[in-house]
Design a protein around this motif. Structure first.
Motif, short mmCIF file in Angstrom:
data_model
loop_
_atom_site.label_atom_id
_atom_site.label_comp_id
_atom_site.label_asym_id
_atom_site.label_seq_id
_atom_site.Cartn_x
_atom_site.Cartn_y
_atom_site.Cartn_z
N ASN A 57 0.81 -1.23 0.00
CA ASN A 57 0.00 0.00 0.00
C ASN A 57 0.84 1.28 0.00
N HIS A 58 2.11 1.20 -0.39
CA HIS A 58 2.91 2.42 -0.40
C HIS A 58 2.45 3.36 -1.52
N PRO A 59 2.78 4.66 -1.41
CA PRO A 59 2.44 5.60 -2.49
C PRO A 59 3.10 5.16 -3.80
N PRO A 60 2.65 5.66 -4.92
CA PRO A 60 3.20 5.23 -6.21
C PRO A 60 4.71 5.52 -6.31
N GLU A 63 6.77 8.95 -6.45
CA GLU A 63 6.20 9.91 -5.49
C GLU A 63 6.51 9.53 -4.04
N PHE A 64 6.96 8.30 -3.83
CA PHE A 64 7.06 7.72 -2.49
C PHE A 64 8.33 8.19 -1.77
N ILE A 118 -6.09 5.07 3.06
CA ILE A 118 -5.92 6.52 3.21
C ILE A 118 -7.27 7.22 3.31
N ARG A 123 -2.89 6.41 8.49
CA ARG A 123 -1.58 6.86 8.02
C ARG A 123 -0.50 6.00 8.67
N THR A 128 3.03 3.69 4.22
CA THR A 128 1.90 3.83 3.30
C THR A 128 1.58 5.30 3.01
N TYR A 129 2.37 6.18 3.59
CA TYR A 129 2.17 7.63 3.44
C TYR A 129 3.56 8.25 3.48
N ASN A 130 3.74 9.36 2.81
CA ASN A 130 5.08 9.93 2.71
C ASN A 130 5.67 10.28 4.08
#
Length: 356
Positions: A57-60, A63-64, A118, A123, A128-130
């Protein structure tokens, strides 16, 4: 506090592909969020795994931004934020639960049932979020804590590690004054476990592991006895040290199947074991002994139940010198060298800190 529109950030573009970007957009804090200027971010043992393989589920990719053991200064406030002011120094907690599932309502946000969702409000910063390998990051107010005035920013990056150790001890009922506590594995979490057990009133702390230099650091931090498991039978030695009784409590941080097996064997009747390590394969535990000896065995994920706030309170007393834990610092421009130093333990690395 003014802040730019773009920033430097270490961005993951694919498995094993981390690139330093000079013009990543600075995030805007939403409602109940604060924008933090990152002053330092420590490398956790999980970070090289994220670099190599990503995270569910990490950001793309592209972008991560990962990194979750960071501290910094509040640069801007989102709508309805009254808990912080611009200029406050803060340490962060990686987990922010959705707030609506059964576990979150019970205060167990570190095992949120909406993990990775999200839209539901969950979070996991740096997963899974920056996160914090950047000049700026946004955090929900629930995941930030004010740093005491006399605590350095570098040492504030250790608070998550301290809270992980503390949560493990809390999962097995804490430490009663005078108890014998075994900390298995002198990594950063185990070494912080020594500190937490000492501050909680342990009588005797036994640290076990394979690296002599780490065991030595552990004794400096408060361990009474160090047992090198390559040189001694750890079960026999601990039974001997406890006059045939066994340990009251065990904080198992080594994360090996043998360490988990041994922990059961050197724990006393009615003793307690917290499994903090991450295990790669099943362990053949003596479950009959666990049952017949009333041994409590508890999993311990991350740093739930506001353990970070409690760790801050314990460490803010300034009674423990944490400086041996931070062995190297690098600027963000040298983040690749920082990771190599941490992963290969170059120069006796324990905690490596990246400073944007």
């Amino acid at each position: 506090m003014s802040y730019p529109k773009t920033m430097k950030a270490a961005v993951l573009y694919g498995e094993g592909d981390m690139r330093l970007v000079d013009d990543y957009p600075v995030p805007e804090p939403g409602p109940e969020e604060i924008l933090i200027r990152v002053d330092a971010c420590a490398i956790c043992g999980t970070d090289p795994k994220i670099l190599a393989h990503g995270w569910p589920n990490h950001p793309p990719y592209g972008e991560f931004i990962f990194g979750h053991e960071y501290a910094g200064t509040v640069a801007a406030l989102g709508e309805d934020v009254t808990e912080f002011e611009i200029g406050d120094r803060v340490a962060v907690e990686p987990h922010k639960g959705c707030g609506v599932c059964d576990n979150c309502r019970d205060g167990l946000y570190n095992t949120c049932l909406n993990y990775g969702n999200i839209e539901k409000g969950h979070r996991h910063y740096g997963f899974t979020y920056n996160g914090g390998y950047a000049e700026y990051v946004c955090n929900h107010v629930n995941s930030a804590y004010k740093i005491p005035g006399d605590m350095s920013i570098d040492q504030s990056t250790l608070i998550t590690t301290a809270a992980t150790s503390l949560y493990g001890l809390r999962r097995i009922g804490g430490v009663q004054a005078g108890e014998t506590v075994v900390v298995s594995g002198p990594g950063s979490i185990g070494l912080m476990g020594v500190v937490m057990a000492r501050l909680m009133g342990a009588g005797t702390i036994i640290l076990t592991g394979t690296r002599a230099e780490r065991l030595e650091v552990g004794q400096y931090l408060g361990a009474d006895v160090a047992v090198n498991v390559r040189e001694e039978d750890v079960v026999e030695r601990i039974i001997e040290l406890t006059h045939g009784v066994g340990a009251d409590a065990v904080l198992e941080c080594a994360g090996t199947t043998q360490a988990a097996v041994d922990a059961v064997e050197y724990t006393k009747k009615n003793g307690r074991i917290a499994l903090v390590g991450i295990y790669k394969e099943p362990a053949p535990l003596n479950v009959n002994k666990i049952g017949q000896w009333n041994i409590t065995l508890a999993g311990s994920k991350a740093e739930g139940e506001r353990s970070l706030a409690q760790a801050l309170a314990l460490l803010s007393r300034g009674t423990v010198d944490l400086s041996p834990l931070i062995t190297h610092t690098f600027p963000l421009d040298q983040v690749h060298a920082a990771f190599e130093t941490s992963e290969k333990r170059l120069g006796g690395a324990i905690k490596v800190v990246v400073k944007p």
